[in-house]
Design a protein around this motif. Structure first.
Motif, PDB file in Angstrom:
ATOM      1  N   SER A 471       0.834  -1.199   0.000  1.00  0.00           N
ATOM      2  CA  SER A 471       0.000   0.000   0.000  1.00  0.00           C
ATOM      3  C   SER A 471       0.870   1.252   0.000  1.00  0.00           C
ATOM      4  O   SER A 471       1.723   1.427   0.867  1.00  0.00           O
ATOM      5  CB  SER A 471      -0.912  -0.004   1.224  1.00  0.00           C
ATOM      6  OG  SER A 471      -1.647   1.206   1.295  1.00  0.00           O
ATOM      7  N   PHE A 484      -5.951  -1.123   3.420  1.00  0.00           N
ATOM      8  CA  PHE A 484      -4.685  -1.777   3.076  1.00  0.00           C
ATOM      9  C   PHE A 484      -3.588  -1.493   4.107  1.00  0.00           C
ATOM     10  O   PHE A 484      -2.402  -1.539   3.777  1.00  0.00           O
ATOM     11  CB  PHE A 484      -4.213  -1.306   1.689  1.00  0.00           C
ATOM     12  CG  PHE A 484      -5.307  -1.233   0.657  1.00  0.00           C
ATOM     13  CD1 PHE A 484      -5.984  -2.374   0.264  1.00  0.00           C
ATOM     14  CD2 PHE A 484      -5.669  -0.018   0.096  1.00  0.00           C
ATOM     15  CE1 PHE A 484      -7.003  -2.318  -0.672  1.00  0.00           C
ATOM     16  CE2 PHE A 484      -6.680   0.047  -0.849  1.00  0.00           C
ATOM     17  CZ  PHE A 484      -7.358  -1.101  -1.240  1.00  0.00           C
ATOM     18  N   ILE A 504      -1.664   1.233  -4.943  1.00  0.00           N
ATOM     19  CA  ILE A 504      -0.989  -0.045  -4.756  1.00  0.00           C
ATOM     20  C   ILE A 504       0.360  -0.021  -5.461  1.00  0.00           C
ATOM     21  O   ILE A 504       0.458   0.320  -6.646  1.00  0.00           O
ATOM     22  CB  ILE A 504      -1.837  -1.212  -5.300  1.00  0.00           C
ATOM     23  CG1 ILE A 504      -3.208  -1.191  -4.648  1.00  0.00           C
ATOM     24  CG2 ILE A 504      -1.140  -2.535  -5.053  1.00  0.00           C
ATOM     25  CD1 ILE A 504      -3.202  -1.298  -3.140  1.00  0.00           C
TER      26      ILE A 504
END
Length: 512
Positions: A471, A484, A504
């Motif tokens: 993350s 995340f 991400i």
């Protein structure tokens, strides 16, 4: 990676090199949950023990596996499959010509987009070979009575004759997944008692008599048949002025109909029919209300939701590579606020409000704790979104290539990082079954395994090692998104953006 796994892999590296190391690591991770050993698979395939024809038609007298020409002609259960695939190909070709009018599409190197050659599905030189056997008792939440599924995965291969009279085998980009129920209620153990889920799980975990559990031993012989799933690399197109490099895959599912004794075209589980929902205001409102209902949102969060068929598609074209962030290549794109040009199905306020309502009812969310988490789950809950996540060329289980003469020409890794990262969760469920306990069927996001397997996967590419998904910190708050927060990297690595990703990233060394 746990201590035992580290020792096994280290020993394999000393004794057999990289090939053995990879084989040892995959064997350790799939212990009790999958059969990936190429020698055993070769034996089961070549002695006709677990071929498609033997499982679908035990009365077949053939001692050798059937070619595709004979298989589709001799097995009436499969009569609907080729016409359905042909129809999807024609729709895909028409779409491609409309979308890229300046490009050609066809079979062979002379075309801009090279199609899969469907003549291999009616050939005397091609057949499906057994590539792996996978225990999916983790899917028992779909049908408790059947204790989940056992999947036999076959890879299409062509056998061409050489000048010396021998045969050269070439694997082709198609898998044929025969899904069986894990349990036949009529099967009994040595004492004559019906076999239950606990016994099935114990046999797999002990590497015991799992072969005796595959295929009905009592009439009718089709009692354990569930479905057939096909995955075909429908086309490959190099980068051009109109698009980046892309490889498209066709996913289809055929459910077994016991009344007609045939596999019939079906919807894909949780494959949201995005275009149809976006085009129909009534369907859009109904889907939104259904998914955001607290009880459904909780199952959505856990990864065990079963979306009603009226919202689903009967086929999926999966483009790869799709990237880490939301894009038009992903199946849910356009359904969330800020994606596409039309009105979204879900606004940010819709999602935030639904999460607050669920919290007020005491429903704890494990994964979906933000708008970004909802968007990611909406993507990876679908067949297409899952296949785009940490796969190997559009497949999650290509299987080791035991047909190749030399290891250097063979696929030595049976499956994708997504597949291996999920094995500890699946083994945990088998262990619960074996102990007579109620399993926890929940799963994390496709990009990242659940933390229940953290001790064994720690430091590996499957969780937080080099190349793992992680993350990125939010540019505004300086903190990871709430969905995340556990997606960190191991010591010595840092989460870095890959391409244009915003939320991400991937774990790389800090000096990168």
């Amino acid at each position: 990676m746990g201590r035992a796994l580290r020792i096994l892999v280290a020993a394999a590296a000393l004794l057999g090199g990289v090939v053995s190391l990879l084989a040892a690591e995959s064997t350790a991770l799939t212990r009790g949950t999958a059969i990936t050993d190429p020698a055993l698979l070769r034996k089961l395939d070549q002695n006709n023990t677990l071929t498609i024809s033997r499982l679908l038609s035990p009365q077949q007298n053939s001692d050798v596996p059937l070619t595709t020409e004979r298989m589709f002609a001799a097995l009436p259960q499969l009569k609907a499959i080729l016409p359905a695939i042909d129809a999807e190909f024609e729709r895909y070709i028409a779409w491609y010509k409309t979308t890229y009018p300046g490009e050609t599409i066809g079979v062979g190197e002379g075309f801009d987009a090279q199609l899969f050659d469907r003549t291999n599905l009616k050939s005397r030189e091609a057949r499906f070979v057994l590539a792996g056997i996978v225990n999916r008792m983790d899917r028992a939440y779909v049908s408790e009575e059947s204790c989940g599924e056992i999947r036999l995965i076959y890879r299409l291969a062509r056998f061409d004759g050489g000048p010396d009279g021998g045969k050269t085998a070439t694997r082709l980009p198609m898998t044929f997944n025969l899904v069986l129920k894990a349990r036949d209620a009529r099967q009994t153990d040595a004492s004559g008692k019906p076999i239950n889920c606990a016994e099935i799980a114990r046999r797999w975990l002990d590497n015991g008599d799992w072969q005796g559990l595959i295929g009905s031993r009592f009439p009718p012989d089709d009692a354990m048949l569930d479905s057939i799933e096909t995955n075909i690399q429908v086309s490959v197109a190099p980068k051009s002025a109109l698009h980046d490099f892309r490889s498209d895959y066709l996913l289809k599912v055929f459910k077994y109909d016991a009344a007609t004794r045939t596999f019939v075209e079906s919807t894909l589980e949780n494959q949201i029919d995005r275009d149809r929902i976006l085009a129909d205001d009534s369907l859009r409102r109904e889907f939104k209300a259904w998914l955001l209902a607290p009880e459904n949102l909780r199952e959505f969060d856990r990864g065990t939701v079963l979306i009603p068929e009226k919202f689903l598609a009967r086929a999926a074209i999966v483009p790869t590579p799709a990237g880490l962030d939301a894009s038009v290549l992903q199946p849910e794109f356009g359904m969330m606020q800020g994606e596409g040009k039309g009105d979204p199905v879900f606004t940010d306020n819709d999602v935030v409000g639904a999460l607050k309502q669920a919290a007020a009812r005491g429903l704890d969310m494990q994964n979906v704790r933000s708008v970004a988490g909802f968007q990611r789950r909406l993507n990876d809950i679908t067949c297409a979104g899952c296949h785009q996540t940490r796969g190997i060329g559009g497949f999650h289980f290509p299987g080791v290539d035991w047909l190749a003469d030399r290891p250097s020409n063979a696929a030595i890794v049976a499956a994708s990082p997504h597949f291996f990262g999920d094995q500890l969760r699946r083994r945990d469920i088998l262990t619960a079954f074996a102990a007579g306990k109620t399993p926890d069927f929940s799963r994390g996001f496709a990009s990242r395994p659940q933390t229940r397997g953290s001790s064994e996967l720690a430091g590996s590419e499957y969780q937080d090692g080099w190349g793992a998904h992680c993350s990125l910190q939010d540019a505004g708050s300086g903190a990871p998104d709430r969905s995340f927060t556990s997606w960190s990297c191991a010591n010595g690595l840092t989460c870095q953006a890959a391409a244009a990703s915003r939320r991400i990233g991937m774990c790389f060394i800090k000096t990168r």
